[in-house]
Structures are given as structure tokens and as C-alpha cells.
Design an enzyme around this catalytic site. Structure first.
Site, mmCIF file in Angstrom:
data_model
loop_
_atom_site.group_PDB
_atom_site.id
_atom_site.type_symbol
_atom_site.label_atom_id
_atom_site.label_comp_id
_atom_site.label_asym_id
_atom_site.label_seq_id
_atom_site.Cartn_x
_atom_site.Cartn_y
_atom_site.Cartn_z
ATOM 1 C CD GLU A 1 0.627 -30.768 11.566
ATOM 2 O OE1 GLU A 1 1.272 -31.833 11.637
ATOM 3 O OE2 GLU A 1 -0.273 -30.579 10.730
ATOM 4 C CG ASP B 1 -1.499 -34.191 12.322
ATOM 5 O OD1 ASP B 1 -1.507 -34.386 13.556
ATOM 6 O OD2 ASP B 1 -2.292 -33.421 11.741
ATOM 7 C CE1 TYR C 1 -4.170 -1.241 -0.300
ATOM 8 C CE2 TYR C 1 -3.699 -2.553 1.648
ATOM 9 C CZ TYR C 1 -4.510 -2.255 0.568
ATOM 10 O OH TYR C 1 -5.646 -2.965 0.351
#
Lengths: 565, 386, 386, 565
Positions: B206, B258, B112
Site C-alpha cells: 500500500e 495497513d 478540453y
């Protein structure tokens, strides 16, 4: 149980006309719009063919009068050679009668059903006879009302009048009254059909008066009448056993040899000697028991080693002599089996490509005239390829025209023709559509084909155009034909590309320079922050560098090398 | 349980030094070179190391992904380059301002701040953040500095919990004394100082749910561990933090994800860096990290078959395969750092069994199971994958 | 600048009391009722308030979304209900264990903990988390307790920074003394105590980047504000925290989001709750919250036209419209709490202008702009939307 | 410029056979597989038709011998009535000759082209004559080799032998040698064609010997020879002006009135009086100048207010008398315009639906036999709807058969027939396909149609089946026909549903009980945790509750109310 004889009591023979009356769809009389287009097509085709054969610059006028709901009178008038009085019933009243169907010749029309089919269609929908006014330019004008006696497949003149012809008018005018049809200005209707016809026949002046009285003129743009197509002898690679067999029965030549030399193209006396060797070799190969050896021999024969193959058999000269003797037989004695042998040998032999002098392309100049005249484009080009052969022996030729911009609205349009006749239906499966779509148009500066103001016409010319169906509205996807079309399109597209590039080059150079200049203020500000150098100075360095670069370019002309890192 | 060697803290190997003047000097050098070129009528350019798979290689010795030496040259006077040339200079000037004023900006703020209409045109300097982000990456590669060193912060994600004391500016705090919430890792961690480190190792977890489970079970205290929750793929801040904790404080890094291709990819990124960010391997990767789970062996060993989930996609031996999970596993089997017996075995097993196993599936045994049995057993026995 | 009345701290209105025995008692009551039914040969059932838009209404007086009184009856002896009936009881038993042992579990852990194969079948008690989550929602509605009160934690997201001291268990800390990182809000905030509150109001900020910007600019200190970063849609933990800070500590709540339908929806959810969670309005919503920006008026007032982005989708007056952003805005115009002149004007303007404006777009002015001018000016002048 | 007379020198007349030789695709000889199927189709159709007319239970044997690459001998033998010697050339050698084409009768075959087309196809591909062996059961067997003289459209017996017939054999065996075709066991090949034919003709015993010597038998499953279709007089609403006009020219009736009464169905003497009024009314309405008034009068006429309309004109009786007089004219004097008036009046009048006694459905019983016999399903049902009318006057009838499970493999299969003849091509656009797909099969317990072991046969019967193209392989989407097919399918599907429900009911009840029981251990454990009650007790409460519930159900039989909260 009924007796056979009893059952066959009802056995009757139907006439061709009766058959087609019941199966009018086979002749293109299907659907209210298409039926009307078919009527016009048959009449206009007849007119153009007749003018061409007679060497006349055609003037064709089509008039559609609305008589009631789905009820029209259709008038087609030409300045053709006229029809001799005694042929009127044959031309208009008998199906399967015509001047071309039985010959090996490039033809616009159906095979002798065309105009009599239209007469029959008029008759079964409106009950009216077709009014024919014709003169060959002599002192009389014949006016005849023709009907078809469906049961006998014969024309019948209901009423006939003869008029004096003081001004020597020549031509034919026919008036048909048809029902159950509809006039619509769609892409499958008459207006569109005639427009396409006019493009492909720039030597014709075509007029249309629509039911609301509006006159539309497609004026002539070429003064050259095309040469009429001529009959071509069949090529050995393009015939079936049945063709050879039937031709042999009919010929008046004295021997099979003379018959083959005389009635086929590319068969000389020397070729007959070769043919004898090939037939003999094939006979001998068939006697070989070992399948593998046999296979090898066939392969060698295909490679042209006929003499070596012959020599590999003991006593081969005897067989050669037998075959040579066969060549001296009268042709009517040729057996089916022998005909088969000849056709099989043809497959192994090499022949010159078939003659193509009978093919009549529109020609690049005329295509350009036609497109320019009717579409008023900004750019036009055309490519007529030299004739080629498909399926081994059937000559064909492809030409394309390409028109761009000007009065052409956005949206790609493909105009399809076979032997100059517009094809209006079944575009999807047509080889022309497939070929046109397979070209990568962006390579030719046509970025968005579906929005480009582009018209592509494709005309496929052949004695035997391979249609996909009985409707004859779509050409089958034969590889050789597709390739030719693609090559022609790409050639034309390359010319378009050159045109488009030239048009934009100047514009482009100015735009390029602006591309660099507009970023300079931004760059100057940033570099000033980074280095502390005053913004104004940085800006000037960059601007004068750009100035120098483009000045050098104007004089030098070469692309800057440095850009291609 | 006695601790294995795998999790003992080592000697520090590097000391972090962050020097803003280095960045400023380099920026000025680039600016001056451009200016010299243009003055002598030469088309000015930047040489930018190329991005993408074609320009990375695996450094077998230091065991990290590194950037190759292919360069792409960005010219001013080339219609295809001019706009990017301008954008590069704009961002460089912006970075100079940020660093000299000691301000930080997000990638979006940077976009921006530099977006405006080019005078006399309808064109913006940047139309989209997708234009400014790659320029910033280019600068990282070109100048060999992290974007954080240019004071451009990445998105923040992740938190830590454990007995270490951090100094951030004037503040000093122990991340195990902040309630269950832990301490949120900021986008930039360059300025952090580690005042006290009373843990034996860092356990990178995780999912937030699993980190919270371990905190609730008082695992960090009992096992003297620092919990680092990545909340999915580890953010740059978290990876930089892991890197610093390992090399500056000698903390062993153990990763717990996982048991699925995504989890293993998270591990892989922490350990070796990603292809996209290969140029940052030296500062972001931690090749010595080890992996505790979930593994395919865990399924049988702990009787978790019931709570596995099917892998997504089509297996390699089926028509149309491999796709989705299967395809990712096969890709991972090709990673240089997975070229060892242990990992190949795990990955092959996954394909064969066609299942995945989540960390939280351990809750099927009991809530305490993961903290009281699974992790202590595996970590203290050194049952870790390389 | 003098503070406006809008941001002055008010008297506390409620005191939080969390009583785990309440949940346990209710669970037992339900169990006993089922048992009585079956003993007398009656088909046992649960009465569960229906979910969805058909069973909510806007309480004009208290200005929150509330649940209606439509019930759906879940029987044991009904092929369509039996499985869910069994699942409901399973989760209830699990919650009883959690609460009595003072453990917390994530939704996913609750799923895994209760998933197993039903003996003698190939059927699992739960096949998917999509089966267990709705049962937990049913229990919330049925028993009128938050899932956090059942010790089931939602996903955590968000952090806070400001001069307040929180007690979490044995830990006490000041959330402005944790460096730039702030304090990560946990999934459950029921147990937190507010020891000291030295701020005038809480500023809820949508993006982490903006929160970090304000922290970097020392806004919390200068303006005596607590920054609450939601990082997108506010998590349940954050919303509950906002609710507690407002009602227990009297802190005015001021929300600062992007100027787009998603930002306004975030505001709307903090203020009034969502349709899905209508049954929790009493505990999660904060109807007195106010909105500082971004507004459509800001675009002109601060000259930000250059850094707006186009709204996505088709406007209502175009063919095929309204879709996407436009559709959402039109939906928001129908919300009861947006039935006032100010909001209708903003939303209409957005549709008319066809643009959105992000918080971070303020960086186009300068990095300090938001902290030094935009927020102080609007907040202290009370230029807030209801 | 060429002279007209010169141009017409080449004008020749082509024979029908020549035409079809060049356009074999029109007759179905297109593609190597389809061409072979067409040959078989023509021969088998002839056999079945002949047997039917003679009341014989057909035995048809098809044998395919492979003679070489794409070269086959095809033998079709039947036990039909045989062909009298003098008709042999006509049947096999002349196109458009036949016993049905000219009559208004339901027919399996093409219109008199069928078998002679096959003979011609054999001849042009292999050059061989077709060998015909036939006897009507008398003392002689005729063996004849037939060719077509294409130029003359005439059969030619190349060789003929007569043999004694001591055992009184009766039937016809034909042998055709064809090339350029291929035998494949695909869904467009002969095996499939005969299988479908066998299903639709359970009274026929059909055998096929494939090129590899494999014998396939589709045995007979019904002993009833279908009644042969009978000729039906045309219905007034189904004729065009041309039909009336041409019929009038040919009739031997004495007056137009007698002609109309005698040669159309549903026209009685009383109807003629009505017709006179309608024609008169139409004549008068046409004299009305005010278009609005005219429109109103047409509408009133359509409503049947003919007398009122007449009375609104002054002097209408004069016109009625004129029309009445017209009815007394000899039919051959009927003008086209008068025929038009009659046909127009027909459109306004009300008639009984056309007679349908000529339609010959297969019948529900026979469809079930055919499907059971050939497909060995677990369940079969059939529905023959009563005849209906489309386009105002063309009778048609729909029947469907549905076979499920058993030896039918998974995957929905649609067997399409028109007048019992299998349709193998162009399934996509066929009304039968559209109708079958438009049914919501899940409503009938067929959850996944594309995997269900389901065969649906649809037979559309009509004197005039509205095909979509000249290929006659697809029936047009006529609304009335689609509706009938849907109703028939839904009726059959309902029976299937009942079957499927019945089959599963017992299974279902046990499964229901198990549904509740299996959850009891889980529920007991949970309730025990919640309430402290021993798990074992809780389990027993639940199990005895279930026990009681299902016991009550067995005796009471009603569905438990309590479940529907």
C-alpha cells in the site's frame, strides 16, 4: 412580634385602572413604537366595530401630529354611529366596560379595556385629557374632555361643550396627546398597521396623515358592509364546569332541562333524554370496583353503547329516574358536582358541530378586492374555508389570500390576522407562520419562496382565538387550525400554479424546440466523423425530424410519448 | 525457508490481445444506427447499462462483481436527454480520432479538446470535466471496452521493483536494475510486454515508504518477489498490470496493506473490482489475490498494541454510531468475498478492539523486522487470508 | 529551430559531497554538551533556530529565502519543555543508529520506531506523528543538515524521462529507455550519480498527464530535454534532484505549470524554497530556474479564452474579497522574486481577467500542439519569465 | 342603520375578577405545570412576607394530594401572624387588594392579585371554595370557606366556623382544590421552586409532601428573621410627571415646597432654592429664539451653570420670584404643566443617590448558609454588592452566591431570583443569564463551565425590578444591572479561584517533580547512545540534579528563574 391587626392597617384596595396604570405593558403599551400603534389600534378597532354594528360604510381618518421629541397628538375620526352623551364617560373612562366582553361573540377588540386604556396611556404620559367630539347625527355635537379617575376607575368629564349640528354630522373624533412614543414607518408601526387593516377591510376608507404632513389613502374597494357578528350559544363540548355552573346561577329558565336546551347550542329535548342516560351510566360505572371492568365500560360508553352499559347494572332504572328528576330542578339549585357530571357526560356524547353562523369571514371576493386594491398585484386569489371546530367545541374558520407579481416586490410577505385584526408581533411562533412555511411551495411553481413576489394573507376567525400569550399577537399551534390553514394555502397555491403555468406555456414550447435545434450542428459534425456521411446531410435529417415532431404536436396537442422511456 | 504452495507461480491462463480495430468498428456501428433511426423519423437513442449499486451483482462462480442488465435509454428528442446525447456523440467522434491516429489523451485533455461554445448560444458543449468523465464511463459500459482501449488514460500512480524484464515499445529493461527508484507504472499498460519474469510472486504494497523499506532490505532479491507499490488506492494502470501479471504470467498476487478499513478496501478493489467499475471486472479484477496483512491477529502475535491507533468514529453500540471507520468495517463485512470465517473474524475483532494497525508500525520492532521476519514467515507458511 | 542561449547547458558550479560522518560527529557533540551541563548542575538545553515567517529573510544577493538568527532555547527543567527535550534526544539517538547502520527510514517509521510507553506511566514517548515530525525539522535547523542526510526520507512523488544515465548503487540505466513509464524518483537522491547527461535542459512539468503527452509526442528526444514530472507540488526528492542537476551538471531548469496561483507557487518553491523549509534553501532551491508557462498572455496569443476557468473566491474590489485564488495571487505579488515587471504584469492580468488556464487546456488546439508548437516556440525564442 | 342608543343597550361593566378569569394567563396560570407552581408561589410568598413583617421565623409546609387525573388538593400552612377575621374575604376574595401594591416598597409578591388569583383559579377549575384556617394566636381559630363572586369582585364566605384555640396556635392554613394541572418534578415545578426558595430564605423551614407521600424537608439554617423592607420615598430622578401630579393631589402638605421636601427623598429646603433657579432658567431658555444659542444654554445648564445661565437673561430675577411663589401654592393647585416643569428641572439637577435603606438583601452570610444547607457543596462564597441606581433614580442591589463541588453534580446551574423570589421561566433573555455567560470562567480556573460542579445564584433586589414581560420571569438587560452582576460574579469567582489553587498547590508541586523524573530513563538511554556514557550514570546525574533543584526550592521558595528563557 407585630400584631396581625397592626399589619393589616395598611391594607388597601387598588382600582383596576391603578393596576393597569402600573402594568400598562399587559395592554400592549410596551416600547415606544408599539405603544403608539396600540393607541391607534384601539381607536380604529372601535370605529370599525361601531360602523359594522350600525351598518355604515366606514370612513376612518388617522392623523399624527408631532408636538415635540417623542411627543405626539393623535387624531382618529370616523363616520360611525356616534356615542350617546351619557355613555361617553363609560366608553372612554372606565376600564372593563364594553358591549362585547361578556358575550360569546367574535370580536375585533380587547375586552372593554381598549379605548379607555388609550385614554389612560395618554393621561399618564402627557397629563392631558382626551378630547372627544361626537354626534349621533341629531341636532347637537358634543365636545368633551375626558380623563380617568385612576383611583376610582371612573371617567371624568373635565370640560364639556355642546354645539349645534346644522349639517347633521355624525361620527366620532377623538384626540389624544401622548408622550414617550415614536412614529416610525416600520413593520410594527402605524402605517403598516393601517395598510394591513385596509386589506382586511375593503369596505373601509382609511386615511393617514403622517407627522410630515404626507397624506396616505387606502381607498374603499367594496361597498358591502359586513354583517355584524352575532352572539352564539356555547357548544356543549366547549364549556368548563365553571361555565355551566355560573350560567345556571344567572339564567331565568325554570328548570335545568330548559336551561340546557335554551342556552346551549345543539341540545334538544331528545338530547336531554340521552344526557340523562349518560349521566346515569357514569354514576353506575363509578360504583364498579373492578378497575378493568370499569375501564371497559368507559370505553363502551365512548363508543355510544349507553343503553347496553346501563343494562349491565341491576336496578339501573332507578338511577335513570334520579337523574331525570335532577333535570327538573330549578337551575339555581344546580350543584357544582352536578355541573361536573353534566360536563363529563358531554365529553362522551355526540353532538352536531357548533353553529357557525356567528363567524364573519371577510370572504373570498372581498379579500381579492382588498389585496388588489392595496397591493396592485398581477395575480390574486383567495380561499375561505368552511367553518371547523377545534378542541371539540370551539368553532373557527380560516381564510387566505394570495397575491403575486405586479407591484409586489420580491421577498415573501406574510400578513397575519385574527378576526380581521392585523397581528404585528411575535410572528415566529404563530401557527400561521408555521403553516405557511410547512407548505412545499416548489410544488406550486414557486421555486424560491424567499425571493418570490408573493404576499400571503391569513385570517383566523373565532369567538375564541387561542393566542399564545397575553400580548395576543400570535396564535397557538393548534393542530386543527394548522391543518385548515395548510389546506387553504394549498388550495390558493394551486390556483397560482395554474396561472404561472399558463403564462409560460407558449414561451416554453419555443424554448423546447430551440433546445433540440441548437445541438444539431454539433451532432451532425460528430456523426459525420463516425459514419463518413456528409455533415450537411446529417444536419438536414435532424432538422426535418424536429420540424415534423413539433408540427404534429401543434395539431395533435399531446405530449410526445416516446420521450418517457 | 521453504516456499509454501500459495506463492508458487502457476501456468498462464490467458493471453492478452489488444485490437484497436474492434473499438473503431463498434463506434461506426453506433453512428450508423443513429443515422438510420433519424432517417425513418424515429427518435434516435443509445442504450446504456445503468451505473450504480442497483445494477451490479456478485458472480459467485467467477467471484467477481459484474454489471447487471438494466439499461437506460438516452434519446435525442427529450429535453432531459438531448444535451447528453450530443455529448456522447462528441466523445465518440473524439475517440475515433484518437484510436485511428494512435494517440493517447488524459481525461482532462479529452475534456478540453471537446469543450467549445455552441454557435449561436452562450452554452458550452461541456461546462466541466464532471460532464465529460461520466460520458466516457457510459461508453465503457455501452461498448464493453476499457477506457484505456479507447486511448483515454487514467491518472498514473504506483511503481514496481523486481527481477522482471519489460518491453515498452522499443525499450527493454529490468525493473530491479533501476536503482532504488523502481519503474513508474504508466496510465496505460495495454502495450507492455513481459519479456522475462524471474520472480515467484508479486507483493502489492500500500505505502511507498513500506515498498522502499523492502527494497532497502533487499527483500525482492532474497524472496524472489516483485514489489508493486500502489501508493494508496491502486490506480487502474496498476490494477490492470496486476491482472495481466496474474493471468498472463501466472504470478500469485499477495497484498500487503495497513490493517484498517481503507487498507482492506484497497485489497478488496484489487481482488474484486469496485462497484463503480463493475463493468470492468473481467479486465481489472484478480479474484485469486491473497492477503498477508496487516491483520488484527498481528497485533497480539507481534506485540504491537503500543503502536495501534484508535479507529475513527462512533462504534455501532454507542449512541449515534456506527460512523466513519466503524461504518466502513460493517459495510465491508457485507461484501460477498468477505463472507468467510477468516475475514468475518478479523473485521469483528477490529470493531471489538477499536483499533487500526499500520504497516509501518512494524518499524517499532526494528527496521528489518518486516523484511526478515514478518513477511517471510507469513508468506512461506501460507498464513494468508483468502 | 536554433536554440536560444537560455537553454544551453552551463559549466557545473558545485560538486556534491555527502559525508555521513559529519552528521554523526555533530550528534555526539550535542550529547556531550548536555552531559557536561548536567554534571555541573546547570539546566541543560538546546538552542534551536525558530521556525516560521518571523525568522526568515530573502537574501537579495544569492536570491534565496534564508533562515534568520532567532533562537529558542529548549530546557530540560521546564515543565513546558521537558517532554520535547526528551523527544529531541530520542530522535537524535535514532538518527545516530540509522546513519551508522546505513539504513533509511520514513518519517512514519521514525515515529513508530520511537513510540513506546514510558515505564511507570500511561504516557507514550510520542502520541502522534505530529509530535515527531517537528522534532525532526528542529534537528534539521539546529544541525544545518537535510533530513535526507539523517537518512529520514520524505514521501516520494514524481518521475523523470530523458536521455541521462543514472547510477544508483550498482544499477546504471538510461531514463529514456524505460518505456513510457519513466523512472520514479526516490525519496532520497543524495546517493545518485549522473553518469551521462545527453540533454540540453530539464523541463519540470506540473502534471503527469502533460509529461506523458510530451513523452508520447517524443518531445524529450526531439528537443533534447529531460522531463521531470512533479505530479503537483514538487517533493523534496524532486527539488533536490533539480538542484543537483542544475548546480552539478549545469542543466538549465525550465518550469512548466498551470497558469494559476497554485502552478506559480510550485514554480516559486522550486526556484526559491518555501518559508517552512527556508533553512534548506542552500540545498533545495534553484534560483536560476525560469518559467515557460502557462502565462496570462498565452490565453490571447493562442486563442484559449474558451477553455479558461474562473478563478475561485472573491476579487479584491468586491465585498468580502479578496479570498481564495485572488488572495493567493496578491500574496504572490509580494514575493521578493516576483518583484519584477514581467511577473507583476502576469499576476495583475490574472486578477483583472479573473481566470486561470491549465496546461492541458492546450489540448483544445490539438494534442500535438504543446509539443510541436507551444513549447519549442517559447523555449527556443527564450520567451521565458524570470 | 342601527341607532347609537340601541347599540349601547348591551353596554355592561365587567368586574376585575371576570377580566382575570378570562385572562388567567396574565397571572401566571398558563400550562398545567406552571399553573400549579403559580398557586404554590402565591401562597408561599404570602406566608414568607407575613412572617417577615411580623418578625416570625417562618415554618411553611406545602402538601400536594392527588385526587384524580390532573386534579389535586394543595395545602399550605404557615406559622405566620394569622389573618384577622374581618380581612379574610379581602385577602382571599378580592383582587387588587393588598398591603403593598400602593406603596414604594420592595415586595416579593404580585400587586394584590396573588392569593385571590389562586382562589379564583381553584374555583374555576374545581368549583371548590378555598378552605382557610387561621388564628392570630388569640382564643379562637377561624375556619372559613372562601369563594370569589366573580361578577362583583368580592370575597364570599360560603361557610364559617369558629373553634377554641386552647394551645394558642397561630398561623394560616389554606387548602385549594385545583384541576387541569400536573405535578412534575421538573425545573419548573414545585419541588424545584421550593428548593430555590429555601436557598434564598435560610431563615425559613420549608417542607413539602409530594403526592406519593414523600416528605422533603428544607431545614432552617439561620435564626435571624430579615428586617422587613420599609417604604422609601421616591427619588426625584425616578418619577414621571404623572407621579408628581397625582401625589400632589393626594398629599396633606400645605405647600408645593413642603410637599416636595416631605414626600421625596434627597430634596432639602436648599435643594428647593436650587430647583427654583433651574425652573426659572428653563422658562427663560424656552424664550430664546436662536436655536443654537438655546442648545448651548441647555448644555451649560446640564453642566450646573444655572446661575450663569440666569444672569444671561435680562430681568431674570422676576422669573425666579414667580417660580418661588409657585412653590408656596397649595399642592392640590399644582397644574400638569407645572409638574412637567418640576420633572424637567429634576433631570438637570444633581441629587444624592436614592436612599437604599429599604432594600433587603439576603446577605452574604445567609446566602452561604442557604447554599451550604441545601446543596452541601465543598466550597461556598457569596458577594452582596452595595446598592446602586439605574435609570437615574431607581435603586437596586445585586448579590450572588457561588457553590462548588461536594454533592453538586457536574453541569453549571444558575439560580435566578428577583427580590428573593425564584424565577423559573424565560431564562434565556434574562440579564442574569447574559451576565453569567459573559464572564470568562476559565480565568478563574473553571475550565469547562458546562461540566463544572458549580451553582451560581443571583438575586436582584429593587423596588422596581425591570422585568421583560408581564410574566415577570425574566429581568431586562439593563446595562447598570448587568455590570453589577458581572462585578459580583467576578468577585465571587476570584474567591473560588483562590480556593481551587490552594487545594491543588501541594499536589501540583509533587506532580511537577514527577514530570521531570519520569523522562529521565528515556533521556539516559538516548544520551548513552549518543555519547557512549553508561546509561546508569547518566540517569544518576539527572536524578541528583532534580533532587537538588527541588530541595533548593523548598528552602528558597522562589520559582526557578532559569526556566523562563
Amino acid at each position: 412580634m407585630a400584631e396581625a391587626n397592626q399589619l393589616f392597617k395598611e391594607f388597601k384596595i387598588q382600582s383596576v385602572s391603578e393596576f393597569f396604570r402600573r402594568n400598562a405593558a399587559m395592554l400592549g403599551y410596551t416600547g415606544k413604537i408599539r405603544s403608539l400603534t396600540t393607541v391607534i389600534h384601539e381607536a380604529v378597532t372601535n370605529s370599525l366595530d361601531a360602523c359594522e354594528e350600525a351598518g355604515i360604510l366606514p370612513y376612518v381618518r388617522v392623523e399624527i401630529e408631532e408636538l415635540g421629541r417623542e411627543h405626539y397628538k393623535v387624531i382618529i375620526e370616523d363616520n360611525g354611529p356616534g356615542i350617546p352623551e351619557k355613555y361617553i364617560t363609560h366608553v372612554f373612562g372606565k376600564m372593563l366596560a364594553g358591549t362585547k366582553a361578556h358575550r360569546n361573540i367574535q370580536s375585533r377588540g380587547q375586552q372593554g379595556i381598549g379605548i379607555s386604556g388609550a385614554v389612560m396611556f395618554a393621561q399618564i404620559t402627557s397629563g392631558k385629557a382626551t378630547r372627544v367630539i361626537t354626534s349621533t347625527g341629531d341636532d347637537r355635537i358634543i365636545e368633551a374632555w375626558v380623563k380617568i379617575d385612576v383611583d376610582r376607575n371612573e371617567g371624568k368629564i373635565v370640560k364639556k361643550e355642546k354645539h349645534p349640528n346644522p349639517k347633521g354630522w355624525r361620527g366620532t373624533r377623538i384626540e389624544l396627546e401622548v408622550k414617550n412614543v415614536r412614529y416610525v414607518r416600520s413593520k410594527q408601526g402605524i402605517y403598516w398597521y393601517l395598510k394591513l387593516t385596509a386589506i382586511a377591510n375593503p369596505h373601509a376608507h382609511i386615511e393617514l396623515i403622517e407627522p410630515d404632513g404626507k397624506l396616505i389613502v387606502f381607498p374603499r374597494s367594496s361597498e358591502d358592509v359586513p354583517e355584524p357578528p352575532v352572539e352564539m350559544k356555547p357548544h356543549p363540548r366547549g364549556v368548563l364546569t365553571d361555565d355551566v355552573y355560573r350560567m345556571a346561577k344567572k339564567t331565568r329558565r325554570s328548570s335545568i332541562k330548559r336551561f340546557l336546551v335554551g342556552e346551549f347550542s345543539r341540545i334538544s329535548d331528545k338530547k336531554i333524554d340521552e344526557l340523562i342516560e349518560y349521566i346515569a351510566a357514569l354514576r353506575l360505572i363509578k360504583t364498579e370496583k373492578d378497575k378493568n371492568v370499569q375501564e371497559q365500560l368507559y370505553e363502551r360508553l365512548m363508543k355510544g353503547e349507553v343503553k347496553a352499559v346501563l343494562r349491565s347494572f341491576k336496578g339501573y332504572t332507578k338511577v335513570v329516574k334520579q337523574v331525570a328528576k335532577l333535570m327538573e330542578k330549578p337551575p339555581e339549585k344546580l350543584s357544582w358536582h352536578e355541573a361536573e357530571e353534566i360536563v363529563e357526560a358531554f365529553k362522551y356524547m355526540k353532538f352536531l358541530a357548533p353553529p357557525t353562523h356567528g363567524l364573519r369571514p371577510i370572504g373570498e371576493e372581498n379579500i381579492e378586492k382588498g389585496l388588489t386594491n392595496i397591493l396592485k398585484p398581477e395575480f390574486v386569489t383567495a380561499v375561505t374555508r368552511s367553518p371547523k371546530v377545534y378542541s371539540g367545541g370551539i368553532p373557527f374558520q380560516v381564510e387566505v389570500g394570495l397575491a403575486y407579481g405586479g407591484e409586489i416586490p420580491g421577498g415573501f410577505e406574510l400578513l397575519r390576522y385574527a378576526n380581521r385584526v392585523p397581528l404585528l408581533f411575535d410572528a415566529g411562533s404563530c401557527v400561521t407562520t408555521l403553516a405557511a412555511r410547512s407548505v412545499d411551495w416548489r410544488r406550486y411553481k414557486v421555486d424560491d419562496l424567499d425571493r418570490a413576489p408573493l404576499v400571503l394573507m391569513i385570517n383566523v376567525i373565532s369567538v375564541h382565538v387561542p393566542y399564545t400569550g397575553t400580548g395576543k399577537q400570535s396564535i397557538a399551534n393548534v393542530e386543527e387550525i394548522q391543518n385548515e390553514i395548510r389546506l387553504a394555502i394549498m388550495d390558493a397555491a394551486r390556483k397560482l400554479q395554474t396561472y404561472l403555468s399558463g403564462k409560460h406555456r407558449r414561451l416554453h414550447q419555443a424554448k423546447r424546440r430551440r433546445t433540440f435545434e441548437k445541438y444539431v450542428p454539433e451532432i451532425a459534425k460528430a456523426l459525420s466523423v463516425l459514419t463518413g456521411e456528409p455533415e450537411e446531410d446529417v444536419r438536414n435529417y435532424f432538422l426535418s425530424y424536429i420540424e415534423g415532431h413539433f408540427a404534429a404536436k401543434e395539431t395533435g396537442g399531446a405530449e410526445e410519448v416516446s420521450e418517457n422511456a | 525457508m521453504p516456499k509454501s504452495k500459495a506463492v508458487r507461480r502457476e501456468k498462464p491462463r490467458e493471453r492478452f490481445s489488444y485490437d484497436p480495430t474492434k473499438v473503431l468498428t463498434r463506434l461506426e456501428e453506433y453512428g450508423k444506427k443513429i443515422l438510420e433511426d433519424i432517417k425513418i423519423g424515429k427518435n434516435p437513442y443509445f442504450d446504456i447499462p445503468m451505473r450504480g449499486i442497483g445494477n451490479v451483482y456478485f458472480d459467485e462462480k467467477r467471484r467477481v462483481i459484474r454489471m447487471g442488465d438494466k439499461l437506460s435509454r438516452r434519446y435525442f428528442l427529450n429535453v432531459a436527454h438531448a444535451r447528453k446525447f450530443m455529448q456522447t456523440l462528441l466523445i465518440m467522434a473524439y475517440v475515433k480520432r484518437l484510436v485511428s491516429e494512435n494517440k493517447h489523451a488524459s481525461l482532462r485533455e479529452a475534456y478540453y479538446a471537446n469543450k467549445h461554445t455552441i454557435p449561436g448560444t452562450k452554452e458550452n458543449t461541456f461546462e466541466d470535466q464532471r460532464e465529460s468523465d461520466p460520458i466516457i464511463e457510459d461508453l465503457e459500459r455501452m461498448m464493453g471496452v476499457l477506457r484505456e482501449e479507447m486511448h483515454l488514460t487514467a491518472d498514473r500512480r504506483g511503481y514496481i521493483y523486481g527481477d522482471i524484464v519489460i518491453r515498452d515499445g522499443e525499450d527493454e529493461f529490468n525493473t530491479s536494475k533501476l536503482g532504488m527508484g523502481g519503474w513508474a507504472v504508466p496510465g496505460t499498460v495495454e502495450h507492455l510486454q513481459f519479456v522475462e519474469v524471474n520472480v515467484d510472486y508479486a507483493l502489492v504494497v500500500e505505502t511507498a515508504a513500506m515498498a522502499d523499506r523492502l527494497i532497502e532490505e533487499k527483500f525482492p532479491k532474497k524472496e524472489k518477489a516483485l514489489i508493486i507499490a500502489t501508493q494508496g488506492q491502486a490506480s487502474r494502470g496498476v490494477r490492470r498490470l496486476i491482472h495481466r501479471l496474474h493471468y498472463e504470467e501466472g504470478l500469485p498476487i499477495i497484498v500487503f496493506t495497513d490493517g484498517d478499513p481503507y487498507g482492506w478496501y484497497i485489497y478488496s478493489t484489487i481482488k474484486q473490482g469496485s462497484i463503480n467499475l463493475a463493468y470492468l471486472s473481467d479486465k481489472l479484477a484478480t479474484p485469486e489475490a491473497k492477503f498477508v496483512g496487516m491483520t488484527m491477529d498481528d497485533i497480539e502475535r507481534y506485540g504491537l498494541k503500543n503502536v495501534t491507533e484508535k479507529l475513527k468514529g462512533i462504534p455501532p453500540n454507542k449512541k449515534g454510531g456506527p460512523t466513519a471507520d466503524y461504518k466502513r468495517i460493517l459495510e465491508e463485512m457485507e461484501y460477498p468475498w468477505f463472507q468467510n470465517r477468516e475475514w468475518q473474524r478479523q473485521l469483528k475483532m477490529a470493531i471489538k478492539m477499536g483499533v487500526r494497525i499500520e504497516q509501518q508500525a512494524l518499524a517499532n520492532k526494528s527496521l528489518e523486522f518486516v523484511a526478515k521476519k514478518y513477511l517471510p514467515e507469513k508468506i512461506n507458511n501460507g498464513e494468508l487470508l483468502p
